[in-house]
Design a protein around this motif. Structure first.
Motif, PDB file in Angstrom:
ATOM      1  N   VAL A  29       0.867  -1.171   0.000  1.00  0.00           N
ATOM      2  CA  VAL A  29       0.000   0.000   0.000  1.00  0.00           C
ATOM      3  C   VAL A  29       0.905   1.222   0.000  1.00  0.00           C
ATOM      4  O   VAL A  29       1.721   1.407   0.908  1.00  0.00           O
ATOM      5  CB  VAL A  29      -0.938   0.019   1.221  1.00  0.00           C
ATOM      6  CG1 VAL A  29      -1.817   1.263   1.171  1.00  0.00           C
ATOM      7  CG2 VAL A  29      -1.791  -1.239   1.255  1.00  0.00           C
ATOM      8  N   ASN A  30       0.782   2.016  -1.039  1.00  0.00           N
ATOM      9  CA  ASN A  30       1.628   3.203  -1.190  1.00  0.00           C
ATOM     10  C   ASN A  30       3.117   2.847  -1.104  1.00  0.00           C
ATOM     11  O   ASN A  30       3.913   3.550  -0.490  1.00  0.00           O
ATOM     12  CB  ASN A  30       1.286   4.257  -0.140  1.00  0.00           C
ATOM     13  CG  ASN A  30      -0.140   4.748  -0.267  1.00  0.00           C
ATOM     14  OD1 ASN A  30      -0.677   4.846  -1.375  1.00  0.00           O
ATOM     15  ND2 ASN A  30      -0.777   5.017   0.863  1.00  0.00           N
ATOM     16  N   GLY A  31       3.477   1.711  -1.711  1.00  0.00           N
ATOM     17  CA  GLY A  31       4.884   1.331  -1.784  1.00  0.00           C
ATOM     18  C   GLY A  31       5.437   0.666  -0.551  1.00  0.00           C
ATOM     19  O   GLY A  31       6.643   0.461  -0.450  1.00  0.00           O
ATOM     20  N   VAL A  32       4.573   0.307   0.404  1.00  0.00           N
ATOM     21  CA  VAL A  32       5.014  -0.332   1.643  1.00  0.00           C
ATOM     22  C   VAL A  32       4.399  -1.726   1.730  1.00  0.00           C
ATOM     23  O   VAL A  32       3.169  -1.856   1.671  1.00  0.00           O
ATOM     24  CB  VAL A  32       4.611   0.492   2.875  1.00  0.00           C
ATOM     25  CG1 VAL A  32       5.092  -0.179   4.162  1.00  0.00           C
ATOM     26  CG2 VAL A  32       5.158   1.908   2.779  1.00  0.00           C
ATOM     27  N   GLU A  33       5.224  -2.747   1.864  1.00  0.00           N
ATOM     28  CA  GLU A  33       4.683  -4.085   2.106  1.00  0.00           C
ATOM     29  C   GLU A  33       4.001  -4.062   3.463  1.00  0.00           C
ATOM     30  O   GLU A  33       4.565  -3.601   4.459  1.00  0.00           O
ATOM     31  CB  GLU A  33       5.812  -5.127   2.097  1.00  0.00           C
ATOM     32  CG  GLU A  33       5.321  -6.563   2.149  1.00  0.00           C
ATOM     33  CD  GLU A  33       4.978  -7.069   3.540  1.00  0.00           C
ATOM     34  OE1 GLU A  33       4.154  -7.997   3.660  1.00  0.00           O
ATOM     35  OE2 GLU A  33       5.545  -6.525   4.522  1.00  0.00           O
ATOM     36  N   THR A  34       2.774  -4.603   3.505  1.00  0.00           N
ATOM     37  CA  THR A  34       1.990  -4.494   4.726  1.00  0.00           C
ATOM     38  C   THR A  34       0.977  -5.621   4.809  1.00  0.00           C
ATOM     39  O   THR A  34       0.753  -6.362   3.842  1.00  0.00           O
ATOM     40  CB  THR A  34       1.269  -3.129   4.794  1.00  0.00           C
ATOM     41  OG1 THR A  34       0.738  -2.923   6.092  1.00  0.00           O
ATOM     42  CG2 THR A  34       0.156  -3.031   3.769  1.00  0.00           C
ATOM     43  N   GLY A  35       0.381  -5.779   5.977  1.00  0.00           N
ATOM     44  CA  GLY A  35      -0.737  -6.696   6.142  1.00  0.00           C
ATOM     45  C   GLY A  35      -0.364  -8.140   6.375  1.00  0.00           C
ATOM     46  O   GLY A  35      -1.203  -8.922   6.851  1.00  0.00           O
ATOM     47  N   SER A  36       0.861  -8.543   6.042  1.00  0.00           N
ATOM     48  CA  SER A  36       1.220  -9.956   6.175  1.00  0.00           C
ATOM     49  C   SER A  36       1.398 -10.325   7.640  1.00  0.00           C
ATOM     50  O   SER A  36       2.094  -9.650   8.385  1.00  0.00           O
ATOM     51  CB  SER A  36       2.508 -10.250   5.404  1.00  0.00           C
ATOM     52  OG  SER A  36       3.554  -9.394   5.815  1.00  0.00           O
ATOM     53  N   GLU A  37       0.712 -11.408   8.043  1.00  0.00           N
ATOM     54  CA  GLU A  37       0.799 -11.899   9.414  1.00  0.00           C
ATOM     55  C   GLU A  37       1.265 -13.346   9.393  1.00  0.00           C
ATOM     56  O   GLU A  37       0.757 -14.178   8.642  1.00  0.00           O
ATOM     57  CB  GLU A  37      -0.557 -11.818  10.109  1.00  0.00           C
ATOM     58  CG  GLU A  37      -0.956 -10.419  10.512  1.00  0.00           C
ATOM     59  CD  GLU A  37      -2.181 -10.421  11.410  1.00  0.00           C
ATOM     60  OE1 GLU A  37      -2.300  -9.510  12.250  1.00  0.00           O
ATOM     61  OE2 GLU A  37      -3.038 -11.324  11.255  1.00  0.00           O
ATOM     62  N   LEU A  38       2.244 -13.647  10.246  1.00  0.00           N
ATOM     63  CA  LEU A  38       2.745 -15.003  10.367  1.00  0.00           C
ATOM     64  C   LEU A  38       1.741 -15.884  11.095  1.00  0.00           C
ATOM     65  O   LEU A  38       1.082 -15.445  12.045  1.00  0.00           O
ATOM     66  CB  LEU A  38       4.062 -15.014  11.126  1.00  0.00           C
ATOM     67  CG  LEU A  38       5.314 -14.652  10.327  1.00  0.00           C
ATOM     68  CD1 LEU A  38       6.424 -14.209  11.264  1.00  0.00           C
ATOM     69  CD2 LEU A  38       5.769 -15.833   9.474  1.00  0.00           C
ATOM     70  N   ALA A  39       1.662 -17.124  10.656  1.00  0.00           N
ATOM     71  CA  ALA A  39       0.890 -18.102  11.405  1.00  0.00           C
ATOM     72  C   ALA A  39       1.538 -18.321  12.767  1.00  0.00           C
ATOM     73  O   ALA A  39       2.735 -18.084  12.954  1.00  0.00           O
ATOM     74  CB  ALA A  39       0.836 -19.417  10.636  1.00  0.00           C
ATOM     75  N   ALA A  40       0.762 -18.772  13.713  1.00  0.00           N
ATOM     76  CA  ALA A  40       1.296 -19.046  15.046  1.00  0.00           C
ATOM     77  C   ALA A  40       2.362 -20.130  14.965  1.00  0.00           C
ATOM     78  O   ALA A  40       2.297 -21.042  14.134  1.00  0.00           O
ATOM     79  CB  ALA A  40       0.185 -19.462  15.996  1.00  0.00           C
ATOM     80  N   LEU A  41       3.354 -20.023  15.827  1.00  0.00           N
ATOM     81  CA  LEU A  41       4.440 -20.994  15.843  1.00  0.00           C
ATOM     82  C   LEU A  41       3.937 -22.414  16.045  1.00  0.00           C
ATOM     83  O   LEU A  41       4.566 -23.381  15.608  1.00  0.00           O
ATOM     84  CB  LEU A  41       5.420 -20.646  16.966  1.00  0.00           C
ATOM     85  CG  LEU A  41       6.406 -19.526  16.656  1.00  0.00           C
ATOM     86  CD1 LEU A  41       6.953 -18.950  17.946  1.00  0.00           C
ATOM     87  CD2 LEU A  41       7.542 -20.037  15.786  1.00  0.00           C
ATOM     88  N   THR A  42       2.805 -22.546  16.700  1.00  0.00           N
ATOM     89  CA  THR A  42       2.262 -23.872  17.001  1.00  0.00           C
ATOM     90  C   THR A  42       1.369 -24.408  15.898  1.00  0.00           C
ATOM     91  O   THR A  42       0.845 -25.520  16.008  1.00  0.00           O
ATOM     92  CB  THR A  42       1.476 -23.819  18.315  1.00  0.00           C
ATOM     93  OG1 THR A  42       0.565 -22.712  18.277  1.00  0.00           O
ATOM     94  CG2 THR A  42       2.409 -23.638  19.490  1.00  0.00           C
ATOM     95  N   ASP A  43       1.182 -23.669  14.812  1.00  0.00           N
ATOM     96  CA  ASP A  43       0.368 -24.152  13.708  1.00  0.00           C
ATOM     97  C   ASP A  43       1.090 -25.264  12.951  1.00  0.00           C
ATOM     98  O   ASP A  43       2.314 -25.390  13.013  1.00  0.00           O
ATOM     99  CB  ASP A  43       0.022 -23.004  12.752  1.00  0.00           C
ATOM    100  CG  ASP A  43      -1.108 -22.138  13.269  1.00  0.00           C
ATOM    101  OD1 ASP A  43      -1.592 -22.429  14.380  1.00  0.00           O
ATOM    102  OD2 ASP A  43      -1.498 -21.188  12.583  1.00  0.00           O
ATOM    103  N   GLY A  44       0.304 -26.026  12.186  1.00  0.00           N
ATOM    104  CA  GLY A  44       0.835 -27.228  11.563  1.00  0.00           C
ATOM    105  C   GLY A  44       2.004 -27.010  10.633  1.00  0.00           C
ATOM    106  O   GLY A  44       2.886 -27.858  10.523  1.00  0.00           O
TER     107      GLY A  44
END
Length: 683
Positions: A113-128
């Motif tokens: 958004v406006n040249g900035v990578e954004t919004g990405s969220e990591l899955a929880a460490l305990t996810d498969g």
């Protein structure tokens, strides 16, 4: 500071003005139909063109595919999955809670958004999937929106595969735009051989800046600022810059990298690459550790995102990491700092080379190390300034040298390490001495290895200078050109049993261990070993060699032996040539201020007081060489003593020193050697 480009229902951590980005015309082509350009020059300075959109409203099906259209808003409802097959643009993106944007197998998705990578969220460490996948978070995004669909860059590490996403991907043929996210590249110029004056910004998680996996590539005056967590700095997932692979040379010249986040490392060198950083500023600050991470941390490198507390420090990001076999990383005329943890790290590699010339190495948060050395690494520090919270060096098996950046020394490294410095650059580097200011210790040895200090190096520590945990640590100090060593607590060398708690194996968790061990201090007197000889040289001796220097401080060996910690014994062997030393040199009994150490007491690791005591299994062997004098300040216990004909032993003014050997009074005579139970008494 990053602009606020997070969705409106997530707290922003940066509040600067929004920035505008432009992208290449490749964005509007389906991924499968792209022809990869070679030797392509990408100029990213023009205004952004009209955008492509995906229809987002009035869909009856729960799964849909984006198509080219001329709407300005993409909406993904709470029960919908939007599958993108091509890079898509809009001016507004709404993802309701439960809504999902996805791509087909073999591709990755990044939002800018406006040249900035954004919004990405990591899955929880305990996810498969091991907590390494990212997804676009629910929320409302407005501005110049690009949903970039790129070919996947999957990087395997141990049992996990990390789905890398990066602004610029480079291999031996140059820039691969199909694997890149060009909408994150603001300003500047990108070619197949280098990029100049670019800006890369991210406030999402686990997004990489530049990933170079082949050939030679030069980044000139880049600005990179990432705010948000990474996931694994043993592979560089979420790092600003990665150079990896045999034959890869990555040069950063004039870089300004400022990251905030858990293991959001600035520079990664891996897999035999040669990474050269010059005239640059690199700084990393801690982030917020995920709730599901074990409170005591883990030593499982697939998941380790905080420094193991058994090192006596805390923190969750190190500024750099050097990995792989025979990899090289060099820092020239640069500033490298981490908030805590570590500035320059070598971890998970073997026979690597770490070099810093005329650079500043610092911790800004009061804890941490300057460099970490493991795997038979060689480390060179010439003309550097260390301002570190705890240790200049944590030593797990290495050869480290601290000295002056003489023209000859720098030229030799330029040739042997292929630094590529021109004659003009070499001439412009001033000759400097190394200065080390460490909050606690100069060196902490956990494995055998050497440290050399020479030139005009000035070492000042807040506490014990050389801390050795029952291993064959070796230090050589040559003061003939002015090197000095100053201890803050009066102890120059401490040889002691390890007090490092061990990790505990766990099951039912993604990680294999947790650092929940406890150190318990032994009680009672040590048991005399029938197999250990404290009077003779042993291959396991810890050694100190000092030449042409004046020393004030004590040397202690408190190793218990007799089977404690699986050791029968260990000796401390010291040699002095044309040196004066004033202090106690003795076997000792060491004691912590607490009887047990857990994570709560992590700062008590290495913190001991000494009481000089008779040798049991902890021999102390001293050689006073040519023109050396030892002024004994308190009673000292040795197992061997040799004096050159021009050496002497004295006591402080108005006191005398006497020697007994196995209980018999013995005259101290230059040119003689003594072995047995030696006691030097000051009265």
């Amino acid at each position: 500071m990053l602009p606020t480009n997070r969705p409106t229902n997530r707290p922003a951590t940066r509040t600067d003005d929004e920035q505008t980005s432009s992208v290449t015309d490749l964005l509007d082509r389906p991924v499968a139909n792209r022809a990869r350009p070679r030797a392509l020059i990408v100029a990213v300075a023009a205004a952004f063109a009209p955008t492509l959109l995906a229809p987002a409203t009035a869909h009856a099906a729960s799964t849909k595919k984006a198509k080219k259209a001329k709407a300005s808003t993409i909406t993904v409802g709470s029960d919908e999955t939007l599958t993108l097959t091509a890079t898509t643009t809009a001016t507004e993106l709404v993802i309701e809670e439960g809504g999902v944007i996805t791509v087909n197998d073999g591709y990755s998705l990044s939002l800018t958004v406006n040249g900035v990578e954004t919004g990405s969220e990591l899955a929880a460490l305990t996810d498969g999937y091991g907590g390494v996948a990212t997804a676009i978070a629910a929320g409302t995004y407005t501005g110049t929106i690009v949903l970039n669909v790129a070919e996947a860059t999957d990087v395997a590490y141990s049992t996990l595969t990390f789905p890398f996403r990066q602004a610029i991907y480079v291999d031996a043929d140059g820039v691969d735009e199909d694997r890149s996210v060009p909408s994150d590249v603001v300003d500047g110029t990108v070619t197949d051989t280098g990029a100049s004056d670019i800006t890369l910004l991210s406030n999402g998680e686990a997004f990489n800046g530049v990933y170079v996996a082949g050939g030679s590539y030069t980044l000139t005056d880049p600005t990179i600022a990432f705010d948000g967590n990474g996931r694994c700095d043993f592979v560089g997932y979420g790092a600003a810059v990665v150079g990896t692979g045999s034959g890869t040379t990555l040069v950063l010249d004039g870089a300004n990298i400022s990251n905030v986040g858990v293991v959001r490392t600035a520079v990664i060198a891996d897999a035999t690459a040669n990474v050269i950083v010059k005239n640059s500023t690199i700084k990393c600050a801690d982030g917020v550790v995920p709730d599901e991470y074990p409170a005591a941390g883990t030593g499982d490198t697939r998941y380790m995102i905080t420094v193991p507390w058994m090192l006596g420090i805390s923190g969750n990001v190190r500024a750099t990491n050097l990995l792989g076999a025979s990899t090289k990383a060099s820092y020239i005329n640069s500033s490298i700092s981490s908030e805590k943890w570590g500035a320059l790290s070598v971890d998970g590699g073997s026979y690597c080379t770490l070099t810093a010339i005329n650079s500043t190495i610092a911790n800004t948060g009061g804890q941490g190390y300057g460099s970490y050395a493991i795997g038979n690494v060689t480390e060179h520090f010439l003309g550097c300034t260390f301002d570190v919270g705890d240790y200049a060096l944590i030593h797990w098996g290495a050869s480290a040298h601290y000295g002056d950046s003489t023209k000859e020394a720098v030229s030799d490294l330029n040739d042997s390490l292929s630094l590529g410095l021109t004659s003009a650059e070499l001439d412009a580097l001033p000759v400097q001495s190394t200065t080390i200011d460490a909050g606690r210790f100069m060196v902490l040895w956990y494995a055998a290895g050497s440290v050399a200090i020479d030139g005009g190096t000035q070492v000042t520590t807040g506490e014990t200078t050389f801390m050795c945990k029952a291993v064959a640590g070796t230090v050589t100090v040559d003061g003939s050109d002015g090197a000095t060593v100053t201890t803050g607590n009066g102890v120059l060398f401490q040889l002691m049993d390890t007090d490092r708690p061990s990790s505990v194996t766990v099951s039912g968790k993604p990680w294999s261990s947790e650092t929940t061990g406890t150190y318990t201090e032994p009680t009672g007197s040590p048991t005399k070993s029938s197999s250990w000889d404290p009077t003779t040289s042993q291959s396991t001796d810890a050694k100190g060699t000092f030449t042409d220097i004046a020393l004030t401080g004590d040397f202690y060996n408190s190793v218990r032996g007799g089977g404690n910690a699986s050791l029968q014994g260990q000796n401390l062997t010291l040699s002095f040539t044309r040196t004066t030393v004033e202090g106690v040199i003795s076997a000792s009994t060491a004691k912590h201020s607490v009887s047990t150490i857990t994570k709560t007491e992590y700062r008590e690791i290495s913190e001991v007081t000494n009481t000089p005591s008779a040798v049991v299994n902890n021999g102390v062997r001293v050689t006073l060489g040519e023109s050396s004098t030892w002024t004994v300040t308190e009673t000292s216990y040795l197992s061997a003593l040799t004096l050159a004909s021009t050496a002497s032993i004295t006591a402080p003014t108005d006191k005398t020193v006497t020697l007994t050997v196995d209980g018999t009074a013995t005259t101290i005579t230059p040119g003689q050697s003594y072995t047995g139970a030696l006691t030097l008494t000051v009265s």
